[in-house]
Design an enzyme around this catalytic site. Structure first.
Site, mmCIF file in Angstrom:
data_model
loop_
_atom_site.group_PDB
_atom_site.id
_atom_site.type_symbol
_atom_site.label_atom_id
_atom_site.label_comp_id
_atom_site.label_asym_id
_atom_site.label_seq_id
_atom_site.Cartn_x
_atom_site.Cartn_y
_atom_site.Cartn_z
ATOM 1 N N ARG A 113 36.790 41.837 31.839
ATOM 2 C CA ARG A 113 36.679 40.975 30.822
ATOM 3 C C ARG A 113 37.632 42.016 29.788
ATOM 4 N NH1 ARG A 113 30.730 40.004 28.940
ATOM 5 N NH2 ARG A 113 30.923 39.444 31.810
ATOM 6 N N ASP A 152 37.510 42.749 44.133
ATOM 7 C CA ASP A 152 37.867 42.254 43.089
ATOM 8 C C ASP A 152 39.078 42.691 42.253
ATOM 9 O OD1 ASP A 152 35.472 41.364 40.651
ATOM 10 O OD2 ASP A 152 35.418 43.693 40.652
ATOM 11 N N LYS A 165 26.117 49.143 40.371
ATOM 12 C CA LYS A 165 25.751 48.651 41.117
ATOM 13 C C LYS A 165 24.973 48.716 41.935
ATOM 14 C CE LYS A 165 29.746 45.572 40.359
ATOM 15 N NZ LYS A 165 29.388 43.979 39.985
#
Ligand code: BES
Ligand code: MN
Ligand code: ZN
Length: 501
Positions: A340, A277, A266
């Site tokens: 995910r 997070d 990032k």
């Protein structure tokens, strides 16, 4: 900070010994004005038009005649509904936030109250005084110690009061862990916090490490953890408040304690916020803290896959293909779509509990922040009944969400030439394609996904965790317990350990 629910007439409110008295004044005027000091003060203010109608308008008085408290603050509470009470109490308690105010009288006796409005008052008072001190000892800690909540009919709102107190515990537990920087909230530390919760009645905690997760075949979760020196943890919590035969709700919380993006790193700006997070994990822990206190008649499983997402010589690389616990292979095209990858294996694991529903909670996509901002969490579910139950719980708890679509066409972009699926599908509809990825692992489970990327924390000057969606989750569980109690035969009715929700 503790709360006390008390029957207080206006006369008794004026005589209450406390550092400050916060009086909620509804727009509607009473048919007959009382002769006590409080009713008279409000009548005079109303007559003079010195407290505008609406919500959260304040009028502060110092040593008004006939009151025991030195500080008396009137705040408009509009129609007296829960949402108005929440805003009014937030404004009033915020204004009275000073070292000298340790004991507060919060007076709702001038208006009609409900479980929802009393719960809102408790929550708002806690919210307005919350301070994170763990890594900032110099921060002015909360000085408010004791809140006396005065109502005219305590028995009629006792349940809302108890729920409110449990919610405060749960929300503050979630805030504490989400606010901690990543070096004070590693996967192992989260696991220790979960173990501590396991000491409460009805709660059991089990923690799996890398070896056990490998034995389970969670190749996707393992791939994300590979780049970090911190060992992964898979936390399994069980709250048993319902009958043995009652199928549990499974809550799955994303527990990335820091998300650098991995090799798909990032940009530097605001990367610090990626300590949040694990907001999904924090909300599961917070919900269990609330369950410990409330002891509702339901069974709940909490699953938290937790690790860091780091770049490293050992880290997973874009293009690597891994095999998930479900057997499906995944081409990891972007290592920053890591949430995910850890959730999919936890969803496969969830099936073993034969759940009535599985709800995953994750700070999953920046796209969801763009779509819904910080007001509503994204709600995804192929099941209308489950989606409606969660949406209704969010409405009731003032912790809103908004249902998003799951059309099959959104899964197109996940196709891969090298694996059963890729882990990303381009920028368009990013929150939905992430949900479509997860859906491939939920199979036939009654599954829902909450994307809390926009709602779990606030940026800017008020940077910090919101504790959301603990209120929504707890409400959903309470609703499920009530549903069970209503549908099971009286003799077999499932009862809570000590109290029923
Ligand atoms: N944790 C982030 C999602 C996120 C981003 C939450 C910003 C809150 C604010 C997640 O792991 C992530 O990086 N998602 C990527 C997915 C993309 C690579 C498909 C994103 O949203 O950019
Ligand atoms: Mn990421
Ligand atoms: Zn992430």
């Amino acid at each position: 900070m503790d709360f006390e629910l008390k029957s207080l007439s206006p006369t008794q409110a004026a005589q209450l010994a406390c550092d400050a008295l916060l009086v909620l004044v509804p727009d509607a005027r009473p048919a007959v004005e009382g002769t006590d000091a409080l009713s008279q003060l409000v009548a005079r203010v109303n007559k003079a038009g010195d407290l505008e109608a609406g919500v959260a308008k304040l009028l502060a008085c110092y040593r008004p005649e006939g009151f025991k408290a030195a500080r008396v603050c009137l705040v408009r509470a509009g129609d007296g509904a829960a949402a108005s009470v929440r805003k009014a109490v937030a404004a009033g308690v915020g204004a009275l936030r000073q070292p000298g105010v340790q004991r507060l009288g919060l007076v709702l006796s001038l208006m009609d109250t409900s479980d929802a409005s009393v719960r809102a008052a408790v929550q708002a008072a806690a919210d307005a005084t919350y301070t994170f001190t763990t890594t900032k000892p110099s921060a002015k800690a909360r000085s408010l110690r004791h809140v006396v909540l005065g109502v005219s009919q305590p028995a009629s709102v006792r349940q809302g009061f108890e729920t409110g107190k449990a919610l405060v515990s749960g929300v503050e537990f979630a805030k504490e862990w989400a606010n901690r920087p990543a070096n004070h909230a590693t996967p192992s530390m989260l696991a220790d916090a979960a173990r501590k919760l396991g000491r409460h009645a009805g709660i059991k905690t089990e923690v799996l490490g890398p070896k056990q997760v490998e034995a389970l075949g969670m190749g996707s979760f393992l791939a994300v953890a590979k780049g970090s020196a911190e060992p992964l943890r898979f936390i399994v919590m069980q709250y048993s408040g319902g009958a043995k035969s009652s199928a549990p709700v499974v809550l799955v919380g994303k527990g990335i304690t820091f998300d650098t993006g991995g090799i798909s790193i990032k940009p530097a700006a605001e990367m610090d916020e990626m300590k949040f997070d694990m907001g999904g994990a924090a909300s599961v822990l917070g919900t269990f803290a609330a369950l410990a206190e409330l002891q509702p008649a339901i069974n709940v499983v909490g699953l938290i896959p937790s690790c860091e997402n780091m770049p490293d010589g050992m880290a997973v690389k874009p293009g690597d293909v891994v095999t998930s616990m479900s057997g499906q292979t995944i081409e990891i095209l972007n290592t920053d779509a890591e949430g995910r990858l850890i959730l999919c294996d936890a969803l496969t694991y969830a099936a073993r509990f034969k759940p009535r529903s599985v709800v995953d909670i994750a700070t999953l996509t920046g796209a969801c922040v763009i779509a819904l901002g910080g007001v509503r969490s994204g709600l995804f579910s192929p099941r209308d009944d489950l989606a409606q139950a969660l949406q209704a719980a969010g409405d009731a708890a003032q912790d809103l969400c908004w249902r998003m679509p799951l059309d099959e066409e959104y899964a197109e972009g996940l196709k891969s030439n090298f694996a059963d699926m890729g882990n990303v599908a381009g920028r368009a509809g990013g929150a939905i394609t992430a949900a479509k990825f997860l859906q491939k692992f939920a199979n036939d489970l009654p599954w829902a996904h909450l994307d809390i990327a926009g709602t779990a924390w606030k940026g800017g000057a008020a940077k910090g965790s919101t504790g959301r969606p603990v209120p929504l989750l707890l409400q959903y569980l309470i609703d499920q317990a009530a549903l069970d109690a209503a549908t099971s035969k009286p003799k077999k009715a499932t009862t809570g350990r000590t109290r029923k929700a």
